[in-house]
Design a protein around this motif. Structure first.
Motif, PDB file in Angstrom:
ATOM      1  N   ARG A 143      -2.015   6.636 -12.892  1.00 29.76           N
ATOM      2  CA  ARG A 143      -1.181   5.690 -12.160  1.00 29.76           C
ATOM      3  C   ARG A 143      -1.783   4.298 -12.267  1.00 29.76           C
ATOM      4  O   ARG A 143      -2.980   4.135 -12.481  1.00 29.76           O
ATOM      5  CB  ARG A 143      -1.069   6.132 -10.698  1.00 29.76           C
ATOM      6  N   GLU A 156      -2.514   2.130 -10.128  1.00 30.88           N
ATOM      7  CA  GLU A 156      -3.568   1.817  -9.155  1.00 30.88           C
ATOM      8  C   GLU A 156      -4.949   2.203  -9.668  1.00 30.88           C
ATOM      9  O   GLU A 156      -5.953   1.601  -9.285  1.00 30.88           O
ATOM     10  CB  GLU A 156      -3.297   2.548  -7.831  1.00 30.88           C
ATOM     11  N   ASN A 208       2.114  -0.406  -1.351  1.00 28.50           N
ATOM     12  CA  ASN A 208       2.865   0.733  -1.854  1.00 28.50           C
ATOM     13  C   ASN A 208       3.530   1.423  -0.664  1.00 28.50           C
ATOM     14  O   ASN A 208       2.895   2.195   0.051  1.00 28.50           O
ATOM     15  CB  ASN A 208       1.939   1.703  -2.601  1.00 28.50           C
ATOM     16  N   SER A 251       5.623   3.760  -0.531  1.00 27.41           N
ATOM     17  CA  SER A 251       5.692   5.209  -0.664  1.00 27.41           C
ATOM     18  C   SER A 251       4.438   5.893  -0.144  1.00 27.41           C
ATOM     19  O   SER A 251       4.458   7.042   0.271  1.00 27.41           O
ATOM     20  CB  SER A 251       5.909   5.596  -2.134  1.00 27.41           C
ATOM     21  N   ARG A 252       3.321   5.184  -0.163  1.00 29.37           N
ATOM     22  CA  ARG A 252       2.058   5.748   0.327  1.00 29.37           C
ATOM     23  C   ARG A 252       1.634   5.123   1.651  1.00 29.37           C
ATOM     24  O   ARG A 252       0.507   5.313   2.087  1.00 29.37           O
ATOM     25  CB  ARG A 252       0.948   5.552  -0.707  1.00 29.37           C
ATOM     26  N   ARG A 262      -1.674   3.020   1.889  1.00 26.41           N
ATOM     27  CA  ARG A 262      -3.005   3.615   1.849  1.00 26.41           C
ATOM     28  C   ARG A 262      -3.664   3.431   0.487  1.00 26.41           C
ATOM     29  O   ARG A 262      -3.000   3.381  -0.531  1.00 26.41           O
ATOM     30  CB  ARG A 262      -2.939   5.116   2.163  1.00 26.41           C
ATOM     31  N   ASP A 275      -5.898   5.296  -2.238  1.00 31.98           N
ATOM     32  CA  ASP A 275      -6.264   6.650  -2.628  1.00 31.98           C
ATOM     33  C   ASP A 275      -7.692   6.674  -3.159  1.00 31.98           C
ATOM     34  O   ASP A 275      -8.184   5.685  -3.711  1.00 31.98           O
ATOM     35  CB  ASP A 275      -5.284   7.145  -3.696  1.00 31.98           C
ATOM     36  N   ASP A 321      -8.028   5.530  -6.730  1.00 33.09           N
ATOM     37  CA  ASP A 321      -7.666   4.160  -7.098  1.00 33.09           C
ATOM     38  C   ASP A 321      -8.880   3.405  -7.635  1.00 33.09           C
ATOM     39  O   ASP A 321      -9.976   3.486  -7.078  1.00 33.09           O
ATOM     40  CB  ASP A 321      -7.088   3.423  -5.886  1.00 33.09           C
ATOM     41  N   ASN A 370       4.314   6.626 -11.888  1.00 31.57           N
ATOM     42  CA  ASN A 370       4.644   5.726 -10.781  1.00 31.57           C
ATOM     43  C   ASN A 370       6.147   5.648 -10.535  1.00 31.57           C
ATOM     44  O   ASN A 370       6.578   5.091  -9.528  1.00 31.57           O
ATOM     45  CB  ASN A 370       4.129   4.305 -11.048  1.00 31.57           C
ATOM     46  N   GLU A 374       7.814   6.652  -7.147  1.00 31.15           N
ATOM     47  CA  GLU A 374       7.505   5.879  -5.943  1.00 31.15           C
ATOM     48  C   GLU A 374       8.379   4.631  -5.840  1.00 31.15           C
ATOM     49  O   GLU A 374       9.202   4.350  -6.709  1.00 31.15           O
ATOM     50  CB  GLU A 374       6.023   5.495  -5.950  1.00 31.15           C
TER      51      GLU A 374
END
Length: 218
Positions: free
Chosen positions: A38, A40, A53, A55-56, A59, A61, A64, A91, A94
Motif C-alpha cells: 500500500r 502508506e 485515511n 477508511s482507517r 490510524r 498502521d 506504514d 488501496n 479504501e
C-alpha cells in the motif's frame, strides 16, 4: 527484478536511440517493488499525518513506512534523474479521497511524491527538487474486487485534477492504463485466454512505452 521497470528502461532506450542517431546514453535502473503493498508503506511515517485515511479512521498502521525505510531511504544518497510509480491495487478498496481536503489516495500520492523529492534533493546540486515523476494509472480489471471504486481511484491518481501535471503534482506525468486491462472472468478463464494475472495489463510493455514517451519530454 520489476517487469515494469525493465520494460520502461527498454522503451526509454529505444526512444533515446531515435533522438541520438542510434546511440542512446546508458540508463541505470533501481527497482524497489513489493507486490500487494500500500502507498502508506512507501511514505515516510512522519509525512503520513498530512493526509487522513477515512477508511482507517486516520490510524497509522504498524506496517506504514516500512517499505520507505527499507527500500527507498537507502538510495537517497544517490543522484537520480526521475521516478516512475506503478501501485494502487491494494488501496482501491479504501477512500479515494481528495487532495484539496487532504484525504485518501488523492492526497497520499502527491504527499509521497513531495516527500521523495524533498529527501532526494536535500543536498544542493544533486537530484532536482522537482525531478520528473511518472504515475501509471490502474488497468481495467485490477481493482482487487473494488470495481465500483475504479473511476474515483483513477481520478485520485491525478490528485483529483483529472490531468497531470497540475498544481498538486508539478512536473509529473501519467501513463494511462485504463484500456490495457487483461479481462479475468469465468468465460475468459475457462477458454484459457487470460495469460497474465488479473492485475496485469495486456500486453505488459504497453504502459511502459507510454511512460517512456512522456519521459523524453522532460
Amino acid at each position: 527484478f520489476s517487469a515494469a521497470c525493465w520494460y520502461f528502461g527498454q522503451a526509454l532506450t529505444d526512444e533515446l536511440a531515435k533522438m541520438n542517431n542510434g546511440n542512446p546514453p546508458p540508463i541505470g535502473l533501481i527497482a524497489s517493488s513489493v507486490g500487494g503493498s500500500r502507498i502508506e508503506q512507501w511514505t515516510p511515517v512522519e509525512k503520513l499525518a498530512n493526509c487522513k485515511n477515512i477508511s482507517r479512521g486516520g490510524r497509522i498502521d504498524k506496517w506504514d513506512g516500512i517499505r520507505y525505510n527499507g527500500m527507498v531511504a537507502p538510495f537517497i544518497n544517490m543522484t537520480v534523474k526521475g521516478y516512475v510509480w506503478y501501485q494502487g491495487e491494494n488501496n482501491v478498496i479504501e477512500d479515494t479521497g481528495n487532495s484539496m481536503e487532504h484525504t485518501g489516495y488523492g492526497c497520499m500520492l502527491p504527499n509521497m511524491v513531495n516527500s521523495w523529492r524533498e529527501a532526494w534533493s536535500v543536498e544542493p546540486g544533486t537530484t532536482d527538487a522537482i525531478a520528473p515523476f511518472g504515475v501509471y494509472t490502474l488497468a481495467a480489471g485490477s481493482s482487487e474486487g473494488a470495481t465500483t471504486h475504479m473511476g474515483g481511484f483513477r481520478w485520485s491518481q491525478t490528485a483529483n485534477y483529472g490531468v497531470v501535471p497540475n498544481d498538486a503534482m508539478p512536473n509529473c506525468f501519467v501513463a494511462s492504463g485504463y484500456d490495457l486491462g487483461d479481462p479475468w472472468d469465468e468465460s475468459c478463464y475457462s477458454r484459457n485466454c487470460c495469460t497474465h494475472g488479473f492485475v496485469e495489463p495486456q500486453p505488459p510493455c504497453s504502459g511502459d512505452t507510454r511512460w517512456s514517451s512522456w519521459t523524453t519530454n522532460f
